[in-house]
Design an enzyme around this catalytic site. Structure first.
Site, PDB file in Angstrom:
ATOM      1  N   GLU A  56       0.821  -1.205   0.000  1.00 49.72           N
ATOM      2  CA  GLU A  56       0.000   0.000   0.000  1.00 49.72           C
ATOM      3  C   GLU A  56       0.858   1.260   0.000  1.00 49.72           C
ATOM      4  O   GLU A  56       0.523   2.252  -0.656  1.00 49.72           O
ATOM      5  CB  GLU A  56      -0.959  -0.006   1.187  1.00 49.72           C
ATOM      6  CG  GLU A  56      -2.083  -1.022   1.057  1.00 49.72           C
ATOM      7  CD  GLU A  56      -2.957  -0.786  -0.164  1.00 49.72           C
ATOM      8  OE1 GLU A  56      -3.030   0.355  -0.644  1.00 49.72           O
ATOM      9  OE2 GLU A  56      -3.558  -1.760  -0.644  1.00 49.72           O
ATOM     10  N   TYR A 139      -6.740   6.348   4.277  1.00 46.80           N
ATOM     11  CA  TYR A 139      -6.813   5.319   3.243  1.00 46.80           C
ATOM     12  C   TYR A 139      -6.003   4.076   3.628  1.00 46.80           C
ATOM     13  O   TYR A 139      -6.502   2.946   3.542  1.00 46.80           O
ATOM     14  CB  TYR A 139      -6.305   5.848   1.896  1.00 46.80           C
ATOM     15  CG  TYR A 139      -6.039   4.703   0.947  1.00 46.80           C
ATOM     16  CD1 TYR A 139      -7.085   4.070   0.284  1.00 46.80           C
ATOM     17  CD2 TYR A 139      -4.754   4.190   0.787  1.00 46.80           C
ATOM     18  CE1 TYR A 139      -6.864   2.973  -0.536  1.00 46.80           C
ATOM     19  CE2 TYR A 139      -4.528   3.089  -0.022  1.00 46.80           C
ATOM     20  CZ  TYR A 139      -5.577   2.491  -0.681  1.00 46.80           C
ATOM     21  OH  TYR A 139      -5.364   1.393  -1.467  1.00 46.80           O
ATOM     22  N   ASP A 157      -9.514   4.681  -2.937  1.00 47.51           N
ATOM     23  CA  ASP A 157      -8.386   5.194  -3.697  1.00 47.51           C
ATOM     24  C   ASP A 157      -8.917   5.815  -4.985  1.00 47.51           C
ATOM     25  O   ASP A 157     -10.132   5.884  -5.216  1.00 47.51           O
ATOM     26  CB  ASP A 157      -7.344   4.096  -3.964  1.00 47.51           C
ATOM     27  CG  ASP A 157      -7.712   3.211  -5.144  1.00 47.51           C
ATOM     28  OD1 ASP A 157      -8.922   3.078  -5.456  1.00 47.51           O
ATOM     29  OD2 ASP A 157      -6.800   2.624  -5.749  1.00 47.51           O
ATOM     30  N   CYS A 212     -12.543   0.284 -15.722  1.00 50.57           N
ATOM     31  CA  CYS A 212     -13.079   1.650 -15.637  1.00 50.57           C
ATOM     32  C   CYS A 212     -11.924   2.629 -15.449  1.00 50.57           C
ATOM     33  O   CYS A 212     -11.832   3.347 -14.455  1.00 50.57           O
ATOM     34  CB  CYS A 212     -14.075   1.740 -14.477  1.00 50.57           C
ATOM     35  SG  CYS A 212     -15.085   3.228 -14.500  1.00 50.57           S
ATOM     36  N   CYS A 219     -16.004  -0.241 -21.410  1.00 47.15           N
ATOM     37  CA  CYS A 219     -17.368  -0.499 -20.937  1.00 47.15           C
ATOM     38  C   CYS A 219     -17.898  -1.850 -21.420  1.00 47.15           C
ATOM     39  O   CYS A 219     -18.712  -2.476 -20.728  1.00 47.15           O
ATOM     40  CB  CYS A 219     -18.304   0.623 -21.393  1.00 47.15           C
ATOM     41  SG  CYS A 219     -17.918   2.234 -20.672  1.00 47.15           S
ATOM     42  N   CYS A 222     -17.193  -4.335 -18.782  1.00 45.37           N
ATOM     43  CA  CYS A 222     -17.574  -3.984 -17.416  1.00 45.37           C
ATOM     44  C   CYS A 222     -18.785  -4.799 -16.957  1.00 45.37           C
ATOM     45  O   CYS A 222     -19.813  -4.838 -17.640  1.00 45.37           O
ATOM     46  CB  CYS A 222     -17.897  -2.499 -17.337  1.00 45.37           C
ATOM     47  SG  CYS A 222     -18.368  -1.967 -15.668  1.00 45.37           S
ATOM     48  N   CYS A 228     -24.581   1.392 -14.986  1.00 45.77           N
ATOM     49  CA  CYS A 228     -23.721   2.570 -14.826  1.00 45.77           C
ATOM     50  C   CYS A 228     -24.461   3.848 -15.195  1.00 45.77           C
ATOM     51  O   CYS A 228     -24.878   4.047 -16.345  1.00 45.77           O
ATOM     52  CB  CYS A 228     -22.476   2.415 -15.688  1.00 45.77           C
ATOM     53  SG  CYS A 228     -21.390   3.858 -15.654  1.00 45.77           S
TER      54      CYS A 228
END
Length: 311
Positions: A56, A139, A157, A212, A219, A222, A228
């Site tokens: 991270e 975060y 994020d 995305c 798309c 997705c 969406c």
């Protein structure tokens, strides 16, 4: 950017609501993740909480392909927080290499020292204890608690924020800085139980990273394209403030990087003359070096010598 590697374990988690507004999104995204998630070392059970934390820190503003070799070398050298804590902070800066934003290396070293001193060398599972570690923000604490310990937290994020902006809010891009409204939406979208919430956090992040994306979104691949809001509205163009670009060439960041590269490669103090050769403009060079010293990344010594920090 990881999937949970352990079962739910302790800590304070987000409170579950009776009904999750994001329920229609959960199964498609998690099922997609189960099939398409990248096999990354920090997602494997053997990574443990320390491996998740290291990833991270490294992945902030840095792509996966640049992080992978440094991550592997880091964990081979410092498999536990106490191993890193036992070394000088300058060694963390040296091992950071060219990942960029090297203050992250100092912060990770500071976190390792605190984990060793306060928690017996084990990354704490409790969210509040994670947040209390030096260098750990909202975060990172949520990400470690979720990905390493399977807890229920909103992990926001850039990738997740973009997915939520498009799928739910109906805009192309989220605001430049995380807003209270985004945090509230992320909490509302959390699945009710810990295991599913942790999986959702990893899955929605991966969706933003692979499908995305900021540009040239896919798309047709997705799993929630039919739901969406942005796509259904005809993909309206971004109308908010201009999105910040990341420039590098000719900036103080580039000069700092070149100065640090000289110091990383040297295992003895470096004279000023060696640093002067890395950049032609003396005022900018001096400003960059002063900034490195102020940030604790470089330690000045007598006789015009410089080294990576020992304390």
């Amino acid at each position: 950017m990881t999937a949970p590697t352990k079962p739910p374990h302790g800590g304070t988690t987000e409170s579950a609501s009776a009904h999750a507004p994001g329920e229609p999104l959960h199964s498609p995204v998690i099922d997609w993740f189960d099939e398409h998630a990248r096999d990354l070392p920090w997602r494997r059970p053997e990574a443990g909480a320390w491996g998740v934390m290291v990833s991270e820190f490294m992945l902030q503003q840095t792509p996966v392909n640049r992080v992978l070799p440094v991550y592997e070398q880091w964990l081979a050298r410092w498999p536990r927080p106490a191993d890193l804590a036992a070394e000088a902070p300058g060694e963390a800066v040296r091992a950071w290499g060219r990942l960029g934003y090297p203050r992250r290396a100092l912060r990770l070293h500071g976190a390792a020292v605190a984990i060793t001193e306060r928690h017996g060398g084990d990354v704490p599972a409790d969210h509040a204890q994670l947040l209390a570690l030096p260098g750990i923000g909202e975060y990172t604490a949520a990400a470690v608690a979720s990905f390493a310990y399977g807890q229920r937290h909103a992990v926001l994020d850039t990738n997740v924020r973009r997915v939520f902006a498009r799928a739910v809010t109906g805009v192309q891009y989220p605001p430049n800085a995380t807003t209270a409204a985004e945090r509230r939406l992320a909490r509302e979208l959390l699945p009710g139980d810990e295991a599913t919430a942790a999986r959702w956090a990893a899955a929605s992040m991966e969706l933003g990273a692979l499908v995305c994306t900021a540009k040239n979104e896919s798309c047709h691949r997705c799993p929630i394209a039919a739901l969406c809001a942005w796509r259904l509205a005809g993909k309206p163009a971004h109308e908010g403030p201009p999105r910040r670009g990341q420039t590098y060439a000719g900036t103080d960041r580039q000069v700092r990087g070149r100065l640090l590269a000289v110091l990383r490669e040297a295992h003895a103090p470096v004279p000023q003359a060696a640093l002067d050769r890395v950049w032609h403009e003396p005022v900018q060079r001096a400003r960059a070096l002063d900034g490195l010293v102020a940030d604790g990344l470089v330690e000045p010594m007598p006789d015009g010598l410089y080294r990576l920090p020992l304390t």
